[in-house]
Design a protein around this motif. Structure first.
Motif, short mmCIF file in Angstrom:
data_model
loop_
_atom_site.label_atom_id
_atom_site.label_comp_id
_atom_site.label_asym_id
_atom_site.label_seq_id
_atom_site.Cartn_x
_atom_site.Cartn_y
_atom_site.Cartn_z
N ARG A 55 -4.40 1.15 4.79
CA ARG A 55 -3.24 0.48 4.19
C ARG A 55 -1.98 1.21 4.67
N HIS A 101 1.09 -0.39 5.41
CA HIS A 101 2.30 -1.22 5.30
C HIS A 101 3.12 -0.75 4.09
N ARG A 136 6.87 -10.25 0.85
CA ARG A 136 6.43 -9.38 1.94
C ARG A 136 5.11 -8.68 1.65
N ARG A 191 1.34 -7.70 1.36
CA ARG A 191 0.15 -8.02 2.14
C ARG A 191 -1.04 -7.24 1.56
N PRO A 192 -2.25 -7.61 1.92
CA PRO A 192 -3.41 -6.85 1.44
C PRO A 192 -3.37 -5.38 1.83
N ASP A 193 -2.68 -5.06 2.95
CA ASP A 193 -2.62 -3.67 3.38
C ASP A 193 -1.32 -2.98 2.98
N THR A 194 -0.57 -3.58 2.03
CA THR A 194 0.68 -2.94 1.57
C THR A 194 0.33 -1.78 0.65
N THR A 236 -1.43 -5.76 -8.66
CA THR A 236 -1.91 -5.58 -7.28
C THR A 236 -2.36 -4.13 -7.09
N THR A 288 -0.82 -2.30 -4.84
CA THR A 288 0.35 -1.67 -4.23
C THR A 288 1.07 -0.78 -5.24
#
Length: 392
Positions: free
Chosen positions: A106, A108, A152, A154-157, A185, A187
């Protein structure tokens, strides 16, 4: 008001002008300084010394300070580590997540283009290590919308880092609303609260994962701050230390604890001193009313701003020259003290999409009413109007 020098109680010669730069730093109240002196000269023990009463008293003082500061943002004492200030707190929060981001894939990160350099520069370092960083621009309001951030995601944030109150414009960012959304989430949310802590306190009680706090913005000495790191249920934020040696502060911030600074950051006199918001709003209205005789524009959303910071640009006036002309009346700045040596346009005002002549010449007025007793808004406005008339 005439510029003059006066001798204070300690024999120092100081300039007697209205101090309107509290966004850069604040005066340490003499009562707070007395607390520091007590822990330096009387109860001077090391909080890590467990074999005598000097050390035990210091340890109790640190714990009491930790409990109080954590309670101000609705956190637990074990959630707060002491640091040297918001810059160090930001570095621990941002760089401390790097290893986890790399291990989990992750990489991002979402932030804003109006962050303080203490956030932007660590993120640029992560960018050089392969992280992808989105720098959102707020538009002329100076406010990043919650929706812009969520779009903005994303799954990899790994992380969103958004400041609480902008240090140049005073615009409040929607960190509380964003915290509620990001808790749904994976994040994490980091908030640089250097300018908002103890001023817009309710926002910081939202479920924000990491909060950076600065002491010298609220009347404590320079060199002390904190990082709040909240758990999500039983899960800890997976921070790794960026310094080593001693194991203090949950091994995230090693070093001998400066007990006098922690005592100052939590003492009663300091708590009372920052609660001046009603008076700050009155002073803001008085300043704006006086400035109506000049040609100026407010930079940033006035409806979502703290009352004690005002950023304005005056038509046809170079900010640096204006500061020189006004130095006998007020101490003001063009922006962050960390970049005040630069004569380039403000990165904050530029990111807001303001014209170059505006972004280059923003003046920041910031005050605690108790520190601005000598301020004469009418005289200031008169001087500025005269300077503008000279330029015609």
């Amino acid at each position: 008001m005439t510029y003059r020098l006066a001798e204070d109680q300690q024999g120092w010669w100081i300039a007697v002008v209205a101090y309107l730069d509290v966004a850069a730093t604040t005066r340490v109240d003499p009562r707070v300084a007395d607390v520091v002196l007590h822990w330096m000269t009387k109860d001077f023990g090391n909080a890590g010394s467990r074999t005598h009463e000097y050390g035990l008293r210091a340890k109790r003082a640190v714990q009491e300070a930790r409990e109080f500061l954590a309670s101000t943002v609705g956190a637990k004492a074990k959630d707060l580590i002491f640091t040297s200030g918001a810059t160090e707190s930001n570095n621990i929060a941002l760089l401390g997540l790097a290893a986890y981001g790399e291990e989990s894939g992750r990489r991002h990160i979402i932030t804003s283009a109006i962050e303080h350099k203490a956030v932007i520069e660590p993120l640029l370092h992560l960018q050089s290590r392969g992280f992808e960083v989105d720098f959102l621009e707020p538009g002329p309001s100076g406010r990043i919308s919650k929706e812009a951030v969520l779009e903005r995601l994303r799954p990899d944030t790994l992380l969103v880092s958004l400041m609480h109150v902008n240090n140049e414009t005073g615009v409040i960012q929607p960190v509380a609303e964003l915290a509620e959304e990001l808790r749904k989430t994976q994040t994490y949310l980091h908030v640089d609260a250097a300018q908002g802590y103890a001023k817009v306190s309710q926002d910081l009680k939202a479920p924000i994962d990491m909060i950076s706090i600065s002491g010298h913005k609220i009347g404590a000495p320079k060199g002390v701050g904190a990082l709040v790191v909240r758990r999500r249920g039983w899960d800890k934020v997976p921070l790794q230390p960026i310094m080593f040696g001693g194991g203090q502060e949950r091994k995230l911030r090693p070093g001998t604890l400066p007990v006098p600074l922690y005592g100052a950051l939590s003492c009663d006199d300091l708590r009372q001193r920052v609660c001046e918001w009603a008076a700050a709003r009155v002073m803001r209205e008085e300043l704006l009313t006086a400035l109506s005789r000049t040609r100026f524009r407010i930079n940033g959303d006035a409806d979502h701003s703290v009352p004690h910071i005002l950023n304005v640009s005056f038509d046809g006036q170079d900010a640096e020259r204006l500061i020189v002309r006004l130095k006998d009346q007020v101490a003001v700045a063009t922006g962050s003290a960390c970049t005040s040596a630069s004569y380039t346009p403000s990165h904050v005002l530029t990111a807001m999409g303001l014209p170059e002549e505006v972004a280059t010449n923003g003046l920041r007025f910031s005050w605690f009413p108790s520190e601005a007793a000598s301020f004469d808004a009418e005289q200031l406005a008169k001087t500025i109007a005269e300077i503008q008339a000279e330029a015609l």
